[in-house]
Design an enzyme around this catalytic site. Sequence first.
Site, PDB file in Angstrom:
ATOM      1  N   ASN A 108       0.980  -1.148   0.099  1.00 47.70           N
ATOM      2  CA  ASN A 108      -0.143   0.161  -0.055  1.00 47.70           C
ATOM      3  C   ASN A 108       0.731   1.344   0.043  1.00 47.70           C
ATOM      4  O   ASN A 108       1.990   1.128   0.602  1.00 47.70           O
ATOM      5  CB  ASN A 108      -1.032  -0.097   1.312  1.00 47.70           C
ATOM      6  CG  ASN A 108      -1.698  -1.148   1.159  1.00 47.70           C
ATOM      7  OD1 ASN A 108      -2.192  -1.728   0.131  1.00 47.70           O
ATOM      8  ND2 ASN A 108      -2.656  -1.511   2.128  1.00 47.70           N
ATOM      9  N   HIS A 125       5.852  -0.505  -2.970  1.00 49.31           N
ATOM     10  CA  HIS A 125       5.548   0.158  -3.849  1.00 49.31           C
ATOM     11  C   HIS A 125       5.540   1.790  -3.527  1.00 49.31           C
ATOM     12  O   HIS A 125       4.858   2.680  -4.218  1.00 49.31           O
ATOM     13  CB  HIS A 125       4.002  -0.220  -4.239  1.00 49.31           C
ATOM     14  CG  HIS A 125       3.929  -1.753  -4.790  1.00 49.31           C
ATOM     15  ND1 HIS A 125       2.970  -2.468  -5.063  1.00 49.31           N
ATOM     16  CD2 HIS A 125       4.882  -2.381  -5.269  1.00 49.31           C
ATOM     17  CE1 HIS A 125       3.082  -3.635  -5.523  1.00 49.31           C
ATOM     18  NE2 HIS A 125       4.356  -3.640  -5.470  1.00 49.31           N
ATOM     19  N   CYS A 160      15.309  23.605 -15.607  1.00 51.46           N
ATOM     20  CA  CYS A 160      15.258  22.598 -17.078  1.00 51.46           C
ATOM     21  C   CYS A 160      13.963  22.042 -17.349  1.00 51.46           C
ATOM     22  O   CYS A 160      13.965  21.328 -17.996  1.00 51.46           O
ATOM     23  CB  CYS A 160      16.243  21.225 -16.341  1.00 51.46           C
ATOM     24  SG  CYS A 160      15.703  20.294 -15.293  1.00 51.46           S
ATOM     25  N   GLY A 197      -5.517  -9.179   2.279  1.00 50.20           N
ATOM     26  CA  GLY A 197      -6.095  -8.005   1.640  1.00 50.20           C
ATOM     27  C   GLY A 197      -5.210  -7.741   0.391  1.00 50.20           C
ATOM     28  O   GLY A 197      -5.405  -6.714  -0.111  1.00 50.20           O
TER      29      GLY A 197
HETATM   30  P1  OAD Z   1      -5.993  -5.563  -5.422  1.00 50.59           P
HETATM   31  O1  OAD Z   1      -7.085  -4.507  -5.588  1.00 50.59           O
HETATM   32  O2  OAD Z   1      -5.492  -6.338  -6.515  1.00 50.59           O
HETATM   33  O3  OAD Z   1      -6.521  -6.636  -4.347  1.00 50.59           O
HETATM   34  C1  OAD Z   1      -7.302  -6.377  -3.072  1.00 50.59           C
HETATM   35  C2  OAD Z   1      -7.763  -7.436  -2.491  1.00 50.59           C
HETATM   36  O4  OAD Z   1      -8.436  -6.987  -1.139  1.00 50.59           O
HETATM   37  C3  OAD Z   1      -8.797  -8.218  -3.248  1.00 50.59           C
HETATM   38  O5  OAD Z   1      -8.370  -9.608  -3.244  1.00 50.59           O
HETATM   39  C4  OAD Z   1     -10.059  -8.407  -2.170  1.00 50.59           C
HETATM   40  O6  OAD Z   1     -10.770  -9.403  -2.377  1.00 50.59           O
HETATM   41  C5  OAD Z   1      -9.338  -7.808  -0.979  1.00 50.59           C
HETATM   42  N1  OAD Z   1     -10.316  -7.186   0.016  1.00 50.59           N
HETATM   43  C6  OAD Z   1     -11.256  -6.223  -0.399  1.00 50.59           C
HETATM   44  N2  OAD Z   1     -11.572  -5.797   0.716  1.00 50.59           N
HETATM   45  C7  OAD Z   1     -11.361  -6.268   1.863  1.00 50.59           C
HETATM   46  C8  OAD Z   1     -11.159  -6.009   3.187  1.00 50.59           C
HETATM   47  N3  OAD Z   1     -12.136  -5.291   3.694  1.00 50.59           N
HETATM   48  N4  OAD Z   1     -10.396  -6.766   3.924  1.00 50.59           N
HETATM   49  C9  OAD Z   1      -9.418  -7.735   3.321  1.00 50.59           C
HETATM   50  N5  OAD Z   1      -9.242  -7.936   2.023  1.00 50.59           N
HETATM   51  C10 OAD Z   1     -10.211  -7.130   1.297  1.00 50.59           C
HETATM   52  O7  OAD Z   1      -4.887  -4.872  -4.453  1.00 50.59           O
HETATM   53  P2  OAD Z   1      -3.401  -5.577  -4.195  1.00 50.59           P
HETATM   54  O8  OAD Z   1      -3.221  -6.898  -4.324  1.00 50.59           O
HETATM   55  O9  OAD Z   1      -2.847  -4.635  -3.017  1.00 50.59           O
HETATM   56  O10 OAD Z   1       0.680  -1.386  -7.264  1.00 50.59           O
HETATM   57  O11 OAD Z   1      -2.717  -4.839  -5.633  1.00 50.59           O
HETATM   58  C11 OAD Z   1      -1.357  -5.068  -5.827  1.00 50.59           C
HETATM   59  C12 OAD Z   1      -0.448  -3.855  -6.298  1.00 50.59           C
HETATM   60  O12 OAD Z   1      -1.460  -3.569  -7.630  1.00 50.59           O
HETATM   61  C13 OAD Z   1      -1.050  -2.455  -5.816  1.00 50.59           C
HETATM   62  O13 OAD Z   1       0.120  -2.219  -4.836  1.00 50.59           O
HETATM   63  C14 OAD Z   1      -0.938  -1.556  -7.027  1.00 50.59           C
HETATM   64  C15 OAD Z   1      -1.741  -2.294  -7.835  1.00 50.59           C
HETATM   65  O14 OAD Z   1      -1.494  -2.010  -9.267  1.00 50.59           O
HETATM   66  C16 OAD Z   1       1.276  -0.493  -7.238  1.00 50.59           C
HETATM   67  O15 OAD Z   1       0.582   0.845  -6.770  1.00 50.59           O
HETATM   68  C17 OAD Z   1       2.477  -0.522  -7.873  1.00 50.59           C
END
Ligand code: OAD
Length: 252
Positions: A108, A125, A160, A197
Site C-alpha cells: 500500500n 510500492h 530545466c 487483503g
Molecule cells: P487488489 O485490488 O489487487 O486486491 C485487493 C484485495 O483485497 C482483493 O483480493 C479483495 O478481495 C481484498 N479485499 C477487499 N476488501 C477487503 C477487506 N475489507 N479486507 C481484506 N481484504 C479485502 O490490491 P493489491 O493486491 O494490493 O500497485 O494490488 C497489488 C498492487 O496492484 C498494488 O500495490 C498496486 C496495484 O497496481 C502499485 O501501486 C505499484
Amino acid sequence: MDARTARDVSDLRERLGAARKVCVLTGAGMSAESGIPTFRDAQSGLWSKLDPMQLASEAGFRADPRLVWDWYAERREGVRRAQPNAGHEALAGYERRHPGRLTLVTQNVDDLHQRAGSRGVLRLHGDILLDRWLEHCPHQPSLTDTAGAIPGRPPKCPSCGNLVRPGVVWFGEMLPEGAMETAERAAFECDVMLVVGTSGAVWPAAGLAQVAREAGAHVAILNPQASAIDDQAHVCLRGTAAGVLPGVLKGV
Ligand code: OAD
C-alpha cells in the site's frame, strides 16, 4: 463465525502467540474499510474503470502529465482524509507487545499502518504522499528534494523543466532499493506469515507467501475473496481486515 473458522482463528492465535518471527504482507484490502478503494475488486476497484497503463506508468505520465498528476492529487486527498481502521490498529498493537517480532511488508502507498503506530514498515510500492523528480535533476540537491520546484500541475524545475511525479512505483519500475530483499529475508525467517487483503496478482510481492511456505512457515491468508496465491496458504480465513484481525490478534 462457523465452527471451522473459529478453529482456524484459534489455531492461528496460538501460533502468533508462540512465534519467534512473524511476517505480515498487506495489500489494498487492508485499507478498504478506511475508505481507500482497492485496485482489482470487480465493482469498486480502480482498475475496473481506469487504465493502469495510462495512470500508473511512466509512459502514461509522459503522455499526459496533468491528467496523471491530478488523478494522484485526488487519491492523495483520499489518503489524507482516511483514518487507520481496527485492522491497522490490531497489527500495530501486536508489534508493540512483541518488539522485534513482526516485519510488516505492505504494497500500500497510503500511510495508514504508520499512522496506526507501526514502525519500520517495508513499503514495496512507495509512498503516494511523497514527491520526486521524474528524471535525475542536476539543478536540485537530491532526487527526492523537490522543494525548489515551481508549483503547478505537475510542479516543474525552474531551470530545466523537469517534472515532479508521485513517489509510487509504477508498472515496469524497480521497487525501492533493498526493500524486496529485506522482505524476502523476513518471509524466509518467519514462523508465521499472514497475508491480508491482496489479490496476489502483482509480483514480486505475491511471491513472498511462497518463500515463507517453502522455508517452513505457517501461511495464513485473510481475504473475503479467493486470491491468486491461496494455494500457498495452510489456511484461508474468509473475512475482512477490520472485521477479523482484532479478534485474531487480541491478547496474543
Ligand atoms: P487488489 O485490488 O489487487 O486486491 C485487493 C484485495 O483485497 C482483493 O483480493 C479483495 O478481495 C481484498 N479485499 C477487499 N476488501 C477487503 C477487506 N475489507 N479486507 C481484506 N481484504 C479485502 O490490491 P493489491 O493486491 O494490493 O500497485 O494490488 C497489488 C498492487 O496492484 C498494488 O500495490 C498496486 C496495484 O497496481 C502499485 O501501486 C505499484
